[in-house]
Design an enzyme around this catalytic site. Structure first.
Site, PDB file in Angstrom:
ATOM      1  N   SER A  65       0.795  -1.241   0.000  1.00  0.00           N
ATOM      2  CA  SER A  65       0.000   0.000   0.000  1.00  0.00           C
ATOM      3  C   SER A  65       0.821   1.282   0.000  1.00  0.00           C
ATOM      4  CB  SER A  65      -0.939   0.023   1.201  1.00  0.00           C
ATOM      5  OG  SER A  65      -1.974  -0.883   0.983  1.00  0.00           O
ATOM      6  N   LYS A  68       0.316   3.382  -2.967  1.00  0.00           N
ATOM      7  CA  LYS A  68      -0.884   4.209  -3.146  1.00  0.00           C
ATOM      8  C   LYS A  68      -0.566   5.702  -3.125  1.00  0.00           C
ATOM      9  CE  LYS A  68      -3.704   0.504  -1.221  1.00  0.00           C
ATOM     10  NZ  LYS A  68      -4.443  -0.012  -0.041  1.00  0.00           N
ATOM     11  N   TYR A 192      -4.117  -2.444  -9.993  1.00  0.00           N
ATOM     12  CA  TYR A 192      -3.955  -2.332  -8.532  1.00  0.00           C
ATOM     13  C   TYR A 192      -2.986  -3.398  -7.989  1.00  0.00           C
ATOM     14  CZ  TYR A 192      -5.183  -2.621  -3.592  1.00  0.00           C
ATOM     15  OH  TYR A 192      -5.121  -2.684  -2.222  1.00  0.00           O
ATOM     16  N   TYR A 244      -4.525   3.852   8.109  1.00  0.00           N
ATOM     17  CA  TYR A 244      -5.888   3.332   8.313  1.00  0.00           C
ATOM     18  C   TYR A 244      -6.417   3.741   9.686  1.00  0.00           C
ATOM     19  CZ  TYR A 244      -3.522   0.692   4.757  1.00  0.00           C
ATOM     20  OH  TYR A 244      -2.753   0.368   3.691  1.00  0.00           O
ATOM     21  N   VAL A 262       1.205  -3.686   3.838  1.00  0.00           N
ATOM     22  CA  VAL A 262       1.200  -4.976   4.541  1.00  0.00           C
ATOM     23  C   VAL A 262       2.454  -5.814   4.285  1.00  0.00           C
ATOM     24  CG1 VAL A 262      -1.295  -5.247   4.907  1.00  0.00           C
ATOM     25  CG2 VAL A 262      -0.250  -6.106   2.797  1.00  0.00           C
TER      26      VAL A 262
HETATM   27  N1  LIG Z   1      -2.529  -2.476   3.428  1.00  0.00           N
HETATM   28  C1  LIG Z   1      -2.028  -2.982   2.329  1.00  0.00           C
HETATM   29  O1  LIG Z   1      -0.836  -2.910   2.071  1.00  0.00           O
HETATM   30  C2  LIG Z   1      -3.003  -3.719   1.465  1.00  0.00           C
HETATM   31  C3  LIG Z   1      -2.524  -3.922   0.062  1.00  0.00           C
HETATM   32  C4  LIG Z   1      -2.832  -5.284  -0.486  1.00  0.00           C
HETATM   33  N2  LIG Z   1      -2.354  -5.360  -1.832  1.00  0.00           N
HETATM   34  C5  LIG Z   1      -4.319  -5.562  -0.429  1.00  0.00           C
HETATM   35  O2  LIG Z   1      -5.020  -5.165  -1.305  1.00  0.00           O
HETATM   36  O3  LIG Z   1      -4.820  -6.176   0.453  1.00  0.00           O
END
Ligand SMILES: NC(=O)CC[C@H](N)C(=O)O
Length: 310
Positions: A65, A68, A192, A244, A262
């Site tokens: 993420s 993003k 994505y 988050y 993650v």
């Molecule tokens: N928090 C993350 O890094 C989530 C990204 C991961 N690719 C997902 O869609 O679950």
């Protein structure tokens, strides 16, 4: 600065050795479950371009993420303020992959850093492109930001997520049912999953974030990436939404705009001073790197870099 920065970084690295392995490695993406939970890297790139690093700072990991931030920057470049017709700017107060708010808010995700919001941003980046071209554009952009042509996407991670990303398919289909995605769900998620699967080292990631620490201009390459206003606003979103439902806690403990993934990476920005990347795969209950957050807390404390004061 109280002490020499390299000495601080090394000291944080050695003090945290006893905590390595704490937290839980993300295993819902099977390919990420294989990563050694004891890995830990840290890199700090100051706005004069100097790198201060320790540990596994030159080992590539899945940025997930953290990507993003880069796709949002690209979408804003392509679509300007109309980006905000498709995604909001408020903290969600729920998990990164939550679906609950989407129904109330008719398919418009709360912010660009939760999964639903990043999927909407992928849809914007896809405009006028095939998925392959959009993925190529994102990768070229990240290489340009980090000034490093070696950065690549790990196809095994993208494939692993594509095969098991039931939640993300649910989120995307749900948004599409509200007419909030303009491209086919498989195309949007293809983009994505591939940008989440970009692999970078802490050093590369810290370099890629440097434009956010320096008013939109990368001081090492001289490239103006975004205006200072846009850099400031992306930092504001990272501070309020980058972790988050752990964003408040991160602001309280660290006090820097930051974005987690993650894979265990966090990119943080000390405006006017430095860009920082940490990596340690064990996650806390919000899905943010446990040791990585501790490292940033120690760094902010020792340097006095918190945006809220010393
Ligand atoms: N928090 C993350 O890094 C989530 C990204 C991961 N690719 C997902 O869609 O679950």
């Amino acid at each position: 600065m109280k002490d020499d920065l390299q000495a601080i970084v090394e000291d944080i690295h050695s003090k945290l050795q006893k905590r390595l392995g704490e937290g839980k490695v993300a295993d819902y993406i099977p390919q990420l479950a294989h990563v050694d939970p004891k890995k830990f890297g840290i890199a700090v790139v100051t706005v004069d371009g100097k790198v201060h690093s320790a540990g596994d700072c030159d080992e590539a990991f899945s940025i997930q993420s953290v990507s993003k931030v880069f796709t949002l920057t690209l979408a804003l470049g392509k679509h300007g303020e109309t980006t905000w017709n498709r995604v909001g700017r408020e903290p969600s107060g729920s998990a990164f992959n939550s679906i609950v708010q989407l129904e109330h808010e008719e398919g418009k995700p709360r912010n660009p850093f939760i999964n639903a919001g990043a999927i909407a941003v992928s849809d914007l980046v896809l405009a006028g492109h095939t998925p392959r071209e959009a993925i190529g554009e994102i990768l070229r952009f990240v290489r340009y930001l980090a000034d490093d042509e070696e950065i690549a996407i790990d196809p095994a991670v993208a494939k692993s997520e594509e095969a098991t990303g039931y939640r993300n398919f649910a989120l995307a289909n749900f948004m599409r049912s509200f007419g909030k995605l303009t491209h086919p769900v498989e195309h949007v998620l293809g983009v994505y999953f591939h940008h989440c699967a970009i692999a970078m080292t802490c050093t590369q990631l810290a370099r890629a974030g440097l434009f956010l620490a320096a008013n939109g201009c990368n001081p090492t390459t001289g490239h103006t990436v975004v205006s200072s206003q846009r850099a400031r606003r992306i930092n504001a979103l990272m501070l309020t939404c980058g972790h988050y439902d752990g964003s408040g806690e991160f602001a309280y403990r660290v006090g820097l705009p930051g974005k987690s993934g993650v894979g265990g990476g966090i990119m943080a920005v000390a405006p006017g001073r430095a860009s920082i990347a940490v990596w340690s795969p064990g996650l806390n209950h919000n899905g943010n790197s446990l040791v990585g957050s501790l490292a940033l807390e120690m760094l902010a404390d020792r340097t006095g870099w918190s945006v809220f004061g010393h």
